[in-house]
Design a protein around this motif. Structure first.
Motif, PDB file in Angstrom:
ATOM      1  N   GLU A  83      -4.678  -2.523  10.713  1.00  0.00           N
ATOM      2  CA  GLU A  83      -4.196  -3.458   9.536  1.00  0.00           C
ATOM      3  C   GLU A  83      -2.927  -2.564   9.463  1.00  0.00           C
ATOM      4  O   GLU A  83      -1.621  -3.191   9.220  1.00  0.00           O
ATOM      5  CB  GLU A  83      -4.818  -3.239   8.233  1.00  0.00           C
ATOM      6  CG  GLU A  83      -4.235  -4.105   7.254  1.00  0.00           C
ATOM      7  CD  GLU A  83      -5.151  -4.123   6.030  1.00  0.00           C
ATOM      8  OE1 GLU A  83      -4.861  -5.245   5.139  1.00  0.00           O
ATOM      9  OE2 GLU A  83      -5.836  -3.404   5.694  1.00  0.00           O
ATOM     10  N   ARG A  84      -2.623  -1.311   9.202  1.00  0.00           N
ATOM     11  CA  ARG A  84      -1.618  -0.583   8.840  1.00  0.00           C
ATOM     12  C   ARG A  84      -0.332  -0.655  10.223  1.00  0.00           C
ATOM     13  O   ARG A  84       0.645  -0.723   9.965  1.00  0.00           O
ATOM     14  CB  ARG A  84      -1.890   0.933   8.603  1.00  0.00           C
ATOM     15  CG  ARG A  84      -2.249   0.896   6.956  1.00  0.00           C
ATOM     16  CD  ARG A  84      -2.534   2.518   6.616  1.00  0.00           C
ATOM     17  NE  ARG A  84      -2.627   2.139   5.214  1.00  0.00           N
ATOM     18  CZ  ARG A  84      -1.940   2.877   4.261  1.00  0.00           C
ATOM     19  NH1 ARG A  84      -0.675   2.628   4.699  1.00  0.00           N
ATOM     20  NH2 ARG A  84      -2.182   2.656   2.981  1.00  0.00           N
TER      21      ARG A  84
ATOM     22  N   THR B 120       0.924  -1.307   0.095  1.00  0.00           N
ATOM     23  CA  THR B 120       0.179   0.079  -0.028  1.00  0.00           C
ATOM     24  C   THR B 120       0.898   1.206  -0.138  1.00  0.00           C
ATOM     25  O   THR B 120       1.895   1.166   0.281  1.00  0.00           O
ATOM     26  CB  THR B 120      -1.073  -0.060   1.309  1.00  0.00           C
ATOM     27  OG1 THR B 120       0.050  -0.032   2.187  1.00  0.00           O
ATOM     28  CG2 THR B 120      -1.794  -0.999   1.121  1.00  0.00           C
TER      29      THR B 120
ATOM     30  N   SER C 175      -8.340   0.172   8.663  1.00  0.00           N
ATOM     31  CA  SER C 175      -7.482   0.541   8.089  1.00  0.00           C
ATOM     32  C   SER C 175      -6.203   0.669   9.301  1.00  0.00           C
ATOM     33  O   SER C 175      -4.925   0.437   9.216  1.00  0.00           O
ATOM     34  CB  SER C 175      -7.510   1.808   7.317  1.00  0.00           C
ATOM     35  OG  SER C 175      -8.568   1.688   6.143  1.00  0.00           O
TER      36      SER C 175
ATOM     37  N   SER D 292     -14.053   2.496   8.582  1.00  0.00           N
ATOM     38  CA  SER D 292     -12.962   2.240   7.793  1.00  0.00           C
ATOM     39  C   SER D 292     -11.910   2.896   8.513  1.00  0.00           C
ATOM     40  O   SER D 292     -10.626   2.095   8.068  1.00  0.00           O
ATOM     41  CB  SER D 292     -13.228   3.090   6.461  1.00  0.00           C
ATOM     42  OG  SER D 292     -13.380   4.596   6.711  1.00  0.00           O
TER      43      SER D 292
ATOM     44  N   THR E 283       3.307   5.223   7.184  1.00  0.00           N
ATOM     45  CA  THR E 283       1.784   5.289   7.752  1.00  0.00           C
ATOM     46  C   THR E 283       2.143   6.483   9.001  1.00  0.00           C
ATOM     47  O   THR E 283       2.884   6.105  10.019  1.00  0.00           O
ATOM     48  CB  THR E 283       1.151   4.033   8.336  1.00  0.00           C
ATOM     49  OG1 THR E 283       1.120   3.058   7.140  1.00  0.00           O
ATOM     50  CG2 THR E 283       0.249   4.207   8.936  1.00  0.00           C
TER      51      THR E 283
END
Length: 379
Positions: A60-61, A4, A57, A53, A70
């Motif tokens: 996960e990140r 990503t 996110s 969301s 990130t």
């Protein structure tokens, strides 16, 4: 997880954004646009922590994609430090980033002056974390017209800074060693598995004992508060008016001084130790999850994780009491200036224990994901 691009999670209070008529959210969008213009790559911006969301996110990140660039971008104001969610975001992110040697990914924007942050942030763990970072000072820029050259130049500089951090991100020596299963080859200054285990062996019993002591002191303070409530009722029954109530408050202050000082000492040491060891604990849990341990060390890791899960459970039992306790101390502080400094000290101490629970809960979540122990092991 698929590769990503870069992402920025904005940590701020919605009320602050309302008070500046949406300028905080517009700033997020403008910086994201400037980053994309400069790099040709999108900076995915997450701004609403209440949305599903964001949570998906974020998790996960923070687990798998910090190396992709990130960022956590706290918008620092007085209200920021009063927000439990904002505090949790800083504590959780900073531990993960530090465990990878990526402290620069926590990039605060200093938006409104916070006197304690400038003077002595050490009494507040979240303030201390923010104070150690090279923040972007927006205290005067926030008053500029959004279309002014100075404002637009500052946005460009912020985007360039993000670009520079993304380009410089690389695995730290400890991460490389952990992923290769050879932690002993890491930097001399980085703690290895045995270092962390020895440290855990030393501090875990003390933390459990400290939680028990905090619970006892909380009960002691509660008994004094109950005494004051009964004494005020008796004073009112005898018609002594507000003078009688004030006398009770002053006696309550004398009764509370010793336990409040004790509470402050316990909570400060507890929270500061947790923050200090947090990155090393996360690194070890990651090492286990990645299969970086020899078979002979797995049993020790399993025992270690079981103790941590027990600490998680202990903190969960104390936490509801803390929330109720935190709300209760606000009332006497409002009633008399005699009690206000003492109640402020107590309130700050309670917050430190709550902050500590955020760190411990994150360890518990990461341990659960390793699958090394089941729920029964952690009881």
């Amino acid at each position: 997880m698929a590769d990503t691009g870069s992402a920025g999670f904005w940590s701020y209070t919605h009320r602050d954004d309302e008070l500046v008529e949406g300028r905080i959210l517009r700033l997020a969008k403008k910086i994201g646009n400037a980053f994309e213009l400069i790099t040709g790559k999108e900076l995915e911006v997450f701004v609403d922590s209440t949305e599903i969301s964001w949570g998906d996110s974020w998790r996960e990140r923070i687990d798998k994609a910090l190396l992709n660039g990130t960022f956590l971008i706290p918008i620092v104001t007085p209200k920021f430090f009063l927000s439990q969610e904002c505090r949790k975001e800083v504590l959780t992110f900073s531990g993960h980033a530090a465990s990878l040697g990526l402290d620069d990914l926590l990039l605060p924007i200093y938006y409104v002056d916070v006197p304690a942050l400038n003077e002595d942030p050490s009494a507040d763990e979240v303030m201390a974390i923010i104070a150690k970072r090279q923040w972007v000072d927006w205290r005067h820029l926030r008053l500029e017209d959004e279309g002014s050259q100075r404002y637009r130049s500052a946005i460009n500089e912020m985007a360039l800074r993000l670009k520079g951090i993304v380009e410089s991100v690389s695995p730290s020596p400890i991460l490389t060693a952990l992923e290769s299963g050879s932690a002993e080859e890491s930097s001399e200054d980085e703690p290895g598995f045995l270092d962390v285990m020895a440290r855990a062996e030393e501090v875990m019993p003390r933390w459990s004992e400290t939680l028990n002591e905090i619970s006892e002191v909380t009960t002691d303070i509660g008994s004094h508060a109950q005494w004051a409530s009964d004494a005020m009722a008796e004073s009112d029954r005898r018609g002594r008016g507000f003078a009688g109530r004030l006398a009770v408050v002053r006696q309550m202050k004398q009764r509370l001084e010793t336990p409040v000082i004790r509470y402050a000492s316990l909570s400060s040491k507890y929270a500061s130790e947790l923050v200090a060891i947090d990155p090393a604990f996360i690194a070890v849990i990651r090492q286990v999850a990645d299969g970086g341990l020899a078979e002979s060390d797995l049993s020790a890791a399993r025992e270690f994780f079981g103790v941590i899960k027990g600490l998680v459970e202990s903190s969960r039992q104390v936490y509801p009491m803390l929330e109720e306790f935190s709300d209760s101390v606000k009332v006497p502080a409002q009633q008399s200036s005699d009690l206000r400094p003492l109640m402020k000290k107590l309130g700050s101490s309670i917050q430190q224990v709550i902050d500590g629970r955020t760190i411990i809960e994150e360890w518990g979540r990461l341990i659960d994901e390793t699958g090394l122990i089941d729920d029964a092991d952690g009881q």
